[in-house]
Structures are given as structure tokens and as C-alpha cells.
Design an enzyme around this catalytic site. Structure first.
Site, PDB file in Angstrom:
ATOM      1  N   SER A  11      -9.824   1.903   2.799  1.00  0.00           N
ATOM      2  CA  SER A  11      -8.959   2.639   1.899  1.00  0.00           C
ATOM      3  C   SER A  11      -7.938   1.759   1.157  1.00  0.00           C
ATOM      4  O   SER A  11      -7.379   2.209   0.153  1.00  0.00           O
ATOM      5  CB  SER A  11      -8.195   3.691   2.702  1.00  0.00           C
ATOM      6  OG  SER A  11      -7.325   3.075   3.638  1.00  0.00           O
ATOM      7  N   LYS A  15       0.842  -1.198   0.000  1.00  0.00           N
ATOM      8  CA  LYS A  15       0.000   0.000   0.000  1.00  0.00           C
ATOM      9  C   LYS A  15       0.880   1.253   0.000  1.00  0.00           C
ATOM     10  O   LYS A  15       1.933   1.277   0.661  1.00  0.00           O
ATOM     11  CB  LYS A  15      -0.905  -0.011   1.235  1.00  0.00           C
ATOM     12  CG  LYS A  15      -1.992   1.052   1.230  1.00  0.00           C
ATOM     13  CD  LYS A  15      -2.902   0.929   2.456  1.00  0.00           C
ATOM     14  CE  LYS A  15      -4.026   1.964   2.437  1.00  0.00           C
ATOM     15  NZ  LYS A  15      -4.894   1.863   3.633  1.00  0.00           N
ATOM     16  N   SER A  27      -9.966  -0.433   7.003  1.00  0.00           N
ATOM     17  CA  SER A  27      -9.364  -0.274   5.671  1.00  0.00           C
ATOM     18  C   SER A  27      -8.672  -1.502   5.097  1.00  0.00           C
ATOM     19  O   SER A  27      -8.338  -1.514   3.922  1.00  0.00           O
ATOM     20  CB  SER A  27      -8.371   0.892   5.679  1.00  0.00           C
ATOM     21  OG  SER A  27      -9.075   2.108   5.640  1.00  0.00           O
TER      22      SER A  27
END
Lengths: 481, 480
Positions: B150, B75, B174
Site C-alpha cells: 500500500s 505516508k 506494504s
């Protein structure tokens, strides 16, 4: 009589002399090329996390105990949020409602009167960086650079109660504080290097008034002189405003050392809302009673207690005692010597007299002197057993300082041993009497002071080595016979 | 089939080289990611170099770990030295970290091959990955739907098999919610179990990095590598890393499962899928009972206050002074800082900074922030009580199926309400694993299994048992 009473509270920022910064492993050394003592953590790069330097906590506890404060078992760090380019994260990690210590005090003495000044709290925090402007001020500069070497240097902010009543008391408070901090070895307290800085909260009120007047906070006080002058200026200014029917604004002011005045920086309306909240990246600091007691056990005897001991046990005058305790090193030196020499007054006389004078002449101080306690003890022992006279000591001390030699060695090398052998002295006396008939006659005709001249001649003939006591005695008996 | 073990076997048997594997994955990822928007940067060159090192090790007969040569996605809020790390934000468009996050170092040391940095909601603020400042992410199961957020890029990338596993971060769901929306496995570890050093903070007291993979065992292998104490993170727990592989496969007969009723208020289709999964657990010998977590209704507002408050402070450092982009048209430093933040932060980020700044302001602190902390304590008590009676709790991950792109983005409240099942877990700090538990209309439905602090190994085992009883993890989205 003064119509107004002055009320002062001081916030003293002390740089702790740990080897590394408060939340990372960077060196805390003063100076260095800009941005060389930095790492991702103190630069606040995205993703970094702080780790508390244990030494900082230890120094905080040491200080708390030395200023008679309570050290709670639970304390924590908080974030103080404000935007300024000398910060790397746009918040300062500090302590808000649960500092490392609270409720302490210091005793100060002004004009022979001892007074207790309360200390509200002391809290740990990180220092900010330094802005370097191309021009003289931030507003007149085309550009500014920032040096983050100082970011993350550990600070202790010590906040006093509004118990101080004059600029002299303020100065004395800072001096006593400095002395304690250097004794417990947590800070160098070098004002010129900024390792101790003060902000002064000053207000005035009519004598007898119950409420405090509105206060101003003056920042940027980098010397004791500036502290005193700024307070005096602020007091005068405030009284003038009030006398002219004006009102004091609660504001932050800055001291302009060149002009000798304080200037308004920002009013209360512009005051920051720091939006303190608990630092989520650091767990709370939990100190056990054992830990605190362990630190207490390592504290040295503090200056006030030493002074008392020197006056009561060693029978020194307050003046002498103050000289000895002025520095931890000197006080420790005295104590070490005192273990071997049972004559406090003799120690002080030599320490603060000839020895101090010769050190100063050589451009040295007690700390960086090559003379060891043992050498100093030996010197005093030679004096005590009359191997040397005070006069000889005066010659020996500079050699001890210059060559770092043991006094016994110097005495032997230079043949400086005092002559106490009466027959040897007698021989010199006979020579002197024969060579100075006029003086002998003068003495005999009642001019008693001519004996001084004759003693001088004997000393001169012995190259200063004759024991002056014995010379006096023998000469007198010779002349009187 | 466990992908990591399968590849590992092929590598040591020299059926395929690490370089060949990396090239194969990279070729697929290049095409696939342009369709799904899963990557913000692709690190092909480094991947090949790193794979060469693995091949050399194999050639010299050196023993290699399970993760050696395995393609992975990271990420974009996790720091990677020398690789642009944007957090999905324009303000860090050019930011190259000078150090690796601890988890990245651990994965590199284990031989993991980084293929790129996964797209995400800007600064991890969002539940749909539509808040990325660069491009949106599409759900591989339905291109018109969001992958969740997210960590939408990380989840979609695993679902589309662009990589074998990925790392996400979970502040309020997330990792779990996008895992659920994309039909993959994602673990949100106990707060403190995985080092946060190098994770660009959104909300420090809630953030945790977590692994995502197609199946439980792959996810567990990664968790075993990235977990463990880190002296660089003062909030990291002084515990060794997990050793899940020793436990996985154990029986769950007699396992006590609590089902908190407050979490079952969403879409009927989702709830029915959950109920079927719970029935399956009973079949497997577990005891399933309804329970209660009475303070649940206060969790969502408490979460948005605490997370926003911490974010307002964490994101203060992005001011154009030291790194990242800067608005050069300003004369004064204060103006420059404001203009930079105004211009290069996205709308959602600015909104949360404002909420957080407000919540911490003098006069409001007690009413908002302090109250939120009290709610947090009450929530912890709820869970302490529940865990006295149950080994694990099972809830839905989200009240709805993956929603359409654009459907919720204009309505913050609806979007925030979607986080209702996940945020509490971060406030309480306990671990939670998301796994697929069924499909509705061709879309995956996920469930989360929650446990006591540091019970990740148990959660992996429970999830694994369930996974092995069905074929949900074997299904693949039809990539057109």
C-alpha cells in the site's frame, strides 16, 4: 413457606481511585467542565496507543487478595467491540478469559447467620463517557452531547457466583465488599457519584429444583436501596409471570427509580456479540510471585479479622466491634488509642458516645475531625486518673472539636481540674449541711434519697469540679456521724 | 553515491542552502507528482520554514545531523500535527491530527524536511495503490503499471527522486512490495523496533513503519533515526536505536544464506533474476543453501484473517461522531454512524471489515481467528528452526513483475496471492529488507533478505554488500 427460591448473582463495577486514567495520564477527578480531562489517547484519536497504568494492576491485585481470590501470574487485556457514542474507539478495552483474579469469596452475615458468597472473577476495564441529551431520554432528544471526562477511568468489575438468595443478602454482600474496598484503599465506593455501581442477575426456581430458572439482568442500580428494591420487584414480577403460566425471557432490564419498576431494555436475541479478541496494542500482564507477595505484605488487616480480634482479645460485644470496624479510619483510630489505653470498653464508650455525638453536632465525622489520636488518648488518661470526671469530659470534648485544643490545655485554661482534695470538699460539705437543714433532717429521718439532693448541692457549689465519688463518701460519713 | 551524505556535505560546505534545496525538490515534486499521483498533500510552506531553521543553524555554526535539510515524504497514515492525514480515505478527508507520530517527531528533530504526505491504498489495504480514495499511483518505470502498495506513493516518490527518502508502513508487505516494484530499498523492521505511536492502525499486531530510499545506506541512516524504544507504544521493544553505520561495509564471507523453496513459485523471469542474485552472493563468499519453511502455505489465509479481524476493530472509531466527515442527512445517531461508514469507506475497506467481523463472531472465532493464531505460532517455529542454520533467508518479494493498472483490481484472490512472499514476515514479526536485484523488460525486480528479530543492522550490511556489487540502485526511470 415460600414456594420459590430466589437466585441472585451480582456484577459490581468499582471505580478505582488512581490519580490518572487506566491507559493515559489524564486526571480521574470527578466532575470538571465537559471534555477537559481528556487527551488524544483517551479520546481514541487515530494512531494513539494505550499504556497500562501500573497502579490499576496493583489495585486489581490488592482487591483480588482481599477477596480471597487467586491472582494468576499471567493475565491479559481484550477488546470488547460494540458501537456506542459514549465510547471513543467503539470498543472497550477490558479483560475476557484471563482476568486479573478469579475464584474468591466473601463471608456475609444476615440475621446472625454467616454465609459464604463465591466470587467468580474480577477484571480491569476502562469506563465510558457520558451522554448528555437535550431532552429527557435519548429517543426524545433532538440532539445529544458527549462528555468524555470519564472515558478511561479505571474500573474493576467484580462478578459474584449465583450464591445470593435474597435482597438482604445482596445488600449485605455489597456492603461487605464496599467495606473491604475502602479498607484496602482502592476505591471511594461512593454510590451517589457512581464510583460503585451494581447489575443484578435475578432468577427464581421452585424450592428444591436443581436447575436455575431463566435470569434477567437489571442494570442502573446506583444505590443500595435501588439494588434491594429492584431485586424485590424482579422476584415478584418473575413469580407472577410463572404463576400465570408464562415464561421468563432472558433479557436485560433497567431500573426506573422514580416508578420503582424494572423495564425491559433488550432481549437475548438483541444481545451484542462483543467479538472479544486479545488487545494487540498491549502485551500480556505477567506478575511474578514476588510481586504478588509484595502487595500481599502491604494489605491492612481486613474488617472481618479485626472484628474477631476486638471480640476475642478486647472482649467487646459484636455490636461494639461492628461499630468500630465500620470504617478503616475509625478502626485504625481505635487501634492506635488501644495501644495506650488498656480499657477497650472505655475507648468504645467515648468514641461512639460523647465524641461521636459532638462530632455529628459540629457537622463533622471521624475522618475530618481536628482531634488527634494523641489528644483523644490524653482525654481518656485524664478520665482514668480521675483528673476529670465524666461530666467534665462532656464539657471538654466540644472544645477539643471546636478549637482543636489538647484536653490538658483546656482543663488548665478553664480550671476544670477535679477537686479530690478531701479537706477542700469537706469545707464545702459543711457549708451545704448548714444551708440545708430540712434536707439533713429528711435524711436522718430515713428518707435516704435526699442525699442525692445534697450531693447535687455540693457539686453545684464546687462548680462541678468536686470528685463525685469523694463527695458521696464524705457526705455520708458526715451525716451518719 | 549516497544521497544523504552528498547533500549533507553540500549543506555544510554552503554549496547549497537548505531553502534552495527544498525549493528545487518542491518544484520537481509539483510536476512529477501530478504525473505519478504520489502525493495527497504537498507541504511547501512548512518545508521552506523548516529549511530556514536549518540554514540558520548552519549560519550560526551549529552542528547539524545527517538528516538536516533532507527532503522527505511521509505516508498519509502517519500522523503529522496540523497536516491533513487522510489514510487515503474519504472518511478522514478533513482530519488534521493534533499530535505527531513518534517517528515524525524524531525526523523533525533530526532536521528532516517534510515535502508532503504520500498517497496510499485506503487504510493501507491493498497491494497496488489503486485503492486510494483520491487517485491512483503510477509506477515511474512504466506509467501503465502499478507501483505496488500500500505504500505506493512513498516508493514511487523515492524512485522518481521527488524526495530523498520516505516513510511507509508494512502490515503484510506494504513497504517491501512497492519498494520491489519501484526498484528502491525498503526496510520492514522487527515488530517493536520502530514506535507505532501515531501510525493509524490497520492491523496492530502486524503494522510496522519502515524507511524507503534509493540505496541501502540512505535507508539505514533513516532507520537509525526512527528506531528505538518509545514509552508511548507498549509493544515497542526496550532497545536502543540501531547504529547501522558502525557495521555497514563489513565482510560477509561465510554468511549462511537459506533459500526457502516454498517462496520460489512465481514468474520464471523473476525467479531467474533471484537466482542470479544468489549466485552473486556466493561470489561474495556467502554459503547459499536451499531450505524449507513447511507451513508457508497457511500463511496467506492466516494473514487475511488476523489482519481483517484487527482492522474491523481498529477502524470502528471512524464513525463521524468525533472527527472526520459525517453524513449529516441522518436523524438518529446509529443511522448517522452507519451511513457515514457506508458512504465514506471504500469497497476494499468495507470488505475487510466484514471479513474481520465475521471471523471474530461468536461461533466462528475458534474456526478462524484462533486457528490463524495457531498458524502464526507454527510459522514462528519454522523460522526459529531455519535461523538455527542460517544467518539470513532470501526470497523474492512478489511472484510477479509490477502488473498493469486495472489488471488485478477486480480479482481479489489474484491480488491477495501477490502478497504470498511478504505476509509471513509480519505474522512472524521478523525484519526484512527489500532491495533491487535486477531488471526484466525494463522493470525492476526486488528480493527480500530476512533475519532474526532485531537483526536490522546485519540485514543492512548484507544488502549493502550486494548493492555495491552491481549498479541496480544507480539506474533511474526515464521520466518522460
Amino acid at each position: 413457606m415460600n414456594k420459590y427460591e430466589v437466585v441472585i448473582g451480582l456484577e459490581v463495577h468499582v471505580e478505582l481511585k488512581t490519580a490518572t486514567k487506566i491507559f493515559c495520564g489524564c486526571k480521574t477527578e470527578f466532575g470538571g467542565a465537559p471534555n477537559t480531562h481528556v487527551c488524544p489517547v483517551c479520546l481514541g484519536l487515530p494512531g494513539v496507543l494505550p499504556v497500562v497504568n501500573e497502579k490499576v494492576v496493583e489495585f486489581g491485585v490488592r482487591t483480588g487478595l482481599a477477596i480471597n481470590a487467586k491472582v494468576p501470574n499471567y493475565s491479559k487485556f481484550d477488546r470488547k467491540n460494540y458501537y456506542y457514542p459514549d465510547l471513543t474507539k467503539n470498543f472497550q478495552t477490558s479483560q475476557f478469559d484471563l482476568p486479573i483474579c478469579e475464584h474468591g469469596y466473601l463471608d456475609i452475615e444476615v440475621d446472625g447467620i454467616v454465609k459464604r458468597i463465591g466470587i467468580t472473577r474480577a477484571h480491569m476495564e476502562e469506563d465510558a463517557g457520558k451522554l448528555v441529551h437535550s431532552g429527557k431520554t435519548i429517543s426524545s432528544s433532538d440532539s445529544s452531547n458527549v462528555d468524555y471526562n470519564r472515558v478511561g477511568v479505571p474500573l474493576l468489575e467484580i462478578v459474584s457466583e449465583p450464591d445470593i438468595r435474597s435482597s438482604e443478602e445482596a445488600k449485605e454482600y455489597v456492603e461487605v465488599l464496599k467495606k473491604i474496598l475502602t479498607y484496602i484503599d482502592v476505591s471511594d465506593c461512593k454510590m451517589e457519584e457512581g464510583s460503585i455501581r451494581a447489575d443484578a442477575n435475578v432468577s427464581v426456581r421452585l424450592v428444591g429444583a436443581k436447575e436455575f430458572g431463566t435470569r434477567t439482568e437489571t442494570k442502573n442500580l446506583n444505590s443500595l436501596k435501588a439494588l434491594q428494591k429492584a431485586i424485590e420487584y424482579e422476584v415478584e414480577r418473575q413469580i407472577e409471570v410463572i404463576e400465570d403460566g408464562g415464561v421468563i425471557e432472558q433479557e436485560t432490564r433497567t431500573w426506573d427509580d422514580e416508578k420503582g419498576i424494572t423495564l425491559s431494555m433488550r432481549s437475548k436475541a438483541d444481545a451484542h456479540d462483543y467479538r472479544y479478541f486479545p488487545e494487540p496494542d498491549l502485551p500480556p500482564i505477567i506478575l511474578t510471585d514476588e510481586y504478588i507477595a509484595g502487595i500481599k505484605a502491604t494489605l491492612p488487616e481486613l474488617p472481618e479479622s479485626r472484628k474477631k480480634r476486638l471480640m476475642e482479645v478486647d472482649d467487646l460485644s459484636a455490636y461494639d466491634a461492628n461499630l468500630v470496624i465500620a470504617e478503616r479510619f475509625l478502626a485504625d483510630f481505635y487501634d492506635e488509642v488501644r495501644k495506650n489505653i488498656d480499657d477497650p470498653k472505655l475507648i468504645v464508650n467515648y468514641l461512639m458516645g460523647d465524641y461521636y455525638r459532638e462530632l455529628a453536632a459540629a457537622g463533622l465525622d471521624f475522618k475530618n475531625s481536628p482531634v488527634s489520636t494523641n489528644a483523644f488518648i490524653e482525654l481518656l488518661k485524664l478520665l482514668q486518673d480521675k483528673t476529670i470526671s465524666g461530666k467534665l469530659a462532656k464539657d471538654i470534648i466540644p472544645v477539643m472539636i471546636k478549637e482543636g485544643k489538647n484536653p490538658k490545655v483546656i482543663v488548665e485554661e478553664k480550671g476544670l481540674v477535679q477537686i479530690s482534695d478531701t479537706s477542700a470538699i469537706e469545707a464545702i460539705i459543711i457549708e451545704v449541711i448548714e444551708a440545708n437543714p430540712k434536707a439533713v433532717e429528711d435524711y436522718k429521718s430515713g428518707k435516704g434519697n435526699s442525699i442525692g439532693f445534697l450531693v447535687g448541692q455540693v457539686m453545684k457549689a464546687s462548680k462541678g469540679k468536686a470528685n463525685p465519688g469523694i463527695v458521696n463518701e464524705l457526705l455520708k460519713s458526715k451525716l451518719d456521724s | 553515491m549516497v544521497k544523504i551524505r552528498e547533500i549533507h556535505k553540500q549543506l555544510i560546505n554552503r554549496e547549497i542552502s537548505a531553502v534552495e534545496l527544498a525549493k528545487e525538490y518542491l518544484a520537481r515534486l509539483e510536476i512529477s507528482s501530478s504525473k505519478f499521483g504520489t502525493y495527497l498533500s504537498i507541504t511547501g510552506e512548512k518545508a521552506i520554514e523548516d529549511a530556514q531553521v536549518i540554514d540558520e543553524k548552519i549560519a550560526s555554526g551549529e552542528e547539524i545531523g545527517l538528516l538536516a535539510g533532507i527532503p522527505m515524504g511521509i505516508k498519509d497514515n502517519i500522523s503529522t500535527k496540523g497536516i491533513v492525514t487522510t489514510c487515503g480515505s474519504k472518511i478522514l478527508e478533513n482530519y488534521k491530527p493534533v499530535f505527531n507520530a513518534t517517528v515524525v517527531d524524531k525526523l523533525y528533530n533530526a532536521g528532516g524536511i517534510i515535502l508532503g504526505k504520500c498517497n496510499m491504498d485506503e487504510f493501507a489495504m491493498g497491494s497496488s495503490s489503486e485503492n486510494s480514495a483520491y487517485k491512483l499511483v503510477r509506477n515511474p518505470w512504466d506509467l501503465d503499471r502499478v507501483p505496488g502498495g500500500s505504500s505506493g506513493g512513498s516508493a514511487a516518490s523515492v524512485a522518481a527522486e521527488e524526495v530523498v527518502f520516505s516513510l511507509g508502513s508494512d502490515t503484510g508487505g506494504s513497504v517491501r512490495q512497492p519498494a520491489g516494484f519501484c526498484g528502491v530499498v525498503g526496510m520492514k523492521p522487527t515488530y517493536g523496533r520502530v514506535s507505532r505511536y501515531g501510525l493509524i492502525a490497520y492491523a496492530s499486531s502486524l503494522d510496522q513503519i519502515g524507511p524507503m530510499a534509493k540505496n541501502v545506506e540512505d535507508c539505514a541512516i533513516v532507520h537509525d533515526v526512527i528506531s528505538g524504544y518509545d514509552k508511548m507504544d507498549s509493544t515497542s521493544a526496550n532497545m536502543p536505536s540501531t547504529k547501522t553505520l558502525d557495521i555497514i561495509g563489513k565482510d560477509i564471507k561465510g554468511l549462511r544464506i537459506g533459500v526457502p523453496k516454498e517462496y520460489f513459485g512465481g514468474d520464471e523471469k523473476v525467479l531467474n533474476t533471484l537466482k542470479k542474485a544468489l549466485a552473486k552472493f556466493e561470489e561474495l563468499g556467502a554459503i547459499v543453501e536451499e531450505t524449507t519453511l513447511p507451513h508457508t502455505e497457511y500463511a496467506l489465509p492466516a494473514y487475511y484473517i488476523i489482519a481483517s479481524a484487527e482492522a474491523s476493530s481498529n477502524l470502528a472509531r471512524f464513525d463521524g461522531v468525533r472527527y472526520g466527515v459525517r453524513d449529516w442527512d441522518q436523524k438518529d445517531v446509529t443511522d448517522m454512524m452507519s451511513a457515514t461508514r457506508d458512504k465514506f469507506f471504500g469497497k476494499e475497506v468495507k470488505k475487510r471489515i466484514m471479513i474481520g467481523t465475521y471471523a471474530l463472531s461468536a461461533g466462528y472465532y475458534d474456526a478462524y481467528y484462533l486457528k490463524a493464531l495457531k498458524v502464526r505460532t507454527l510459522l514462528k517455529r519454522d523460522f526459529d528452526e531455519a535461523f538455527k542454520r542460517y544467518d539470513v533467508l532470501i526470497t523474492p518479494i512478489a511472484p510477479t513483475l509490477p502488473f498493469k493498472i486495472g489488471e488485478n483490481i477486480k480479482d481479489s484472490i489474484t491480488m491477495y496471492l501477490g502478497d504470498i512472499c511478504t505476509v509471513t514476515i509480519n505474522l512472524v514479526g521478523i525484519p526484512g529488507i527489500a532491495i533491487p536485484c535486477g531488471f526484466v523488460d525494463g522493470l525492476p525486480v526486488g528480493m527480500q533478505i530476512l533475519g532474526k528479530p532485531f537483526s536490522e543492522e546485519l540485514l543492512f550490511n548484507v544488502a549493502h554488500k550486494f548493492e555495491q556489487s552491481n549498479d541496480f540502485h544507480l539506474r533511474k526511470p526515464e521520466v518522460k
